[in-house]
Design a protein around this motif. Structure first.
Motif, PDB file in Angstrom:
ATOM      1  N   LYS A 195     -24.823 -22.601   5.748  1.00 36.07           N
ATOM      2  CA  LYS A 195     -25.880 -23.577   6.007  1.00 36.07           C
ATOM      3  C   LYS A 195     -26.599 -23.784   4.682  1.00 36.07           C
ATOM      4  O   LYS A 195     -26.925 -22.820   3.981  1.00 36.07           O
ATOM      5  N   ILE A 204     -27.629 -28.583   6.288  1.00 29.47           N
ATOM      6  CA  ILE A 204     -26.270 -29.077   6.494  1.00 29.47           C
ATOM      7  C   ILE A 204     -25.329 -27.889   6.669  1.00 29.47           C
ATOM      8  O   ILE A 204     -25.361 -26.947   5.891  1.00 29.47           O
ATOM      9  N   TYR A 205     -24.494 -27.958   7.711  1.00 31.30           N
ATOM     10  CA  TYR A 205     -23.517 -26.910   7.966  1.00 31.30           C
ATOM     11  C   TYR A 205     -22.162 -27.351   7.441  1.00 31.30           C
ATOM     12  O   TYR A 205     -21.788 -28.510   7.578  1.00 31.30           O
ATOM     13  N   GLY A 206     -21.422 -26.418   6.851  1.00 32.04           N
ATOM     14  CA  GLY A 206     -20.101 -26.742   6.343  1.00 32.04           C
ATOM     15  C   GLY A 206     -19.261 -25.499   6.121  1.00 32.04           C
ATOM     16  O   GLY A 206     -19.755 -24.372   6.199  1.00 32.04           O
ATOM     17  N   GLU A 225     -16.656 -28.619   3.472  1.00 27.96           N
ATOM     18  CA  GLU A 225     -16.219 -29.637   4.419  1.00 27.96           C
ATOM     19  C   GLU A 225     -17.239 -29.615   5.555  1.00 27.96           C
ATOM     20  O   GLU A 225     -17.455 -28.582   6.184  1.00 27.96           O
ATOM     21  N   LEU A 226     -17.873 -30.747   5.771  1.00 27.42           N
ATOM     22  CA  LEU A 226     -18.908 -30.820   6.790  1.00 27.42           C
ATOM     23  C   LEU A 226     -18.290 -30.682   8.171  1.00 27.42           C
ATOM     24  O   LEU A 226     -17.184 -31.155   8.415  1.00 27.42           O
ATOM     25  N   THR A 248     -15.959 -34.554   6.281  1.00 28.54           N
ATOM     26  CA  THR A 248     -16.334 -35.119   4.991  1.00 28.54           C
ATOM     27  C   THR A 248     -16.542 -33.981   4.003  1.00 28.54           C
ATOM     28  O   THR A 248     -17.095 -32.948   4.359  1.00 28.54           O
ATOM     29  N   ARG A 249     -16.117 -34.166   2.766  1.00 28.02           N
ATOM     30  CA  ARG A 249     -16.300 -33.120   1.748  1.00 28.02           C
ATOM     31  C   ARG A 249     -17.486 -33.444   0.864  1.00 28.02           C
ATOM     32  O   ARG A 249     -17.740 -34.605   0.547  1.00 28.02           O
TER      33      ARG A 249
END
Length: 87
Positions: free
Chosen positions: A26, A31-33, A46-47, A52-53
């Motif tokens: 996080k 935003i988490y990815g 990568e979301l 999306t990267r």
């Protein structure tokens, strides 16, 4: 610096140094990815739902959500659908 602050900074630095491909993180922006590529100063994530990267600074990581499986950088460009087709 106050002792609890040093302890917190040390823990954060250790967490940033131990990030691996496949780890779910996080960011400080919420935003988490999933980490797909790492360099000394940046991470490519990568979301989660959109695939999306995004390239971010290591300092932008707020927390490690979960440890993931190690992803090879060559395999990071493939989607799960691509892997199913190859099999």
């Amino acid at each position: 610096m106050i002792l609890p602050q040093r302890k917190r900074d040390k823990k954060m630095k250790e967490m940033l140094n131990n990030l691996r491909n496949g780890d779910k993180i996080k960011t400080i922006g919420g935003i988490y990815g999933v980490i797909v590529k790492r360099t000394e100063e940046t991470l490519t994530i990568e979301l989660i739902p959109s695939k999306t990267r995004m390239m971010i600074s290591r300092g932008a990581v707020a927390s490690l959500v979960s440890k993931g499986d190690e992803i090879d950088e060559e395999d990071a460009d493939e989607t799960p659908e691509d892997k199913q087709i190859e099999e």
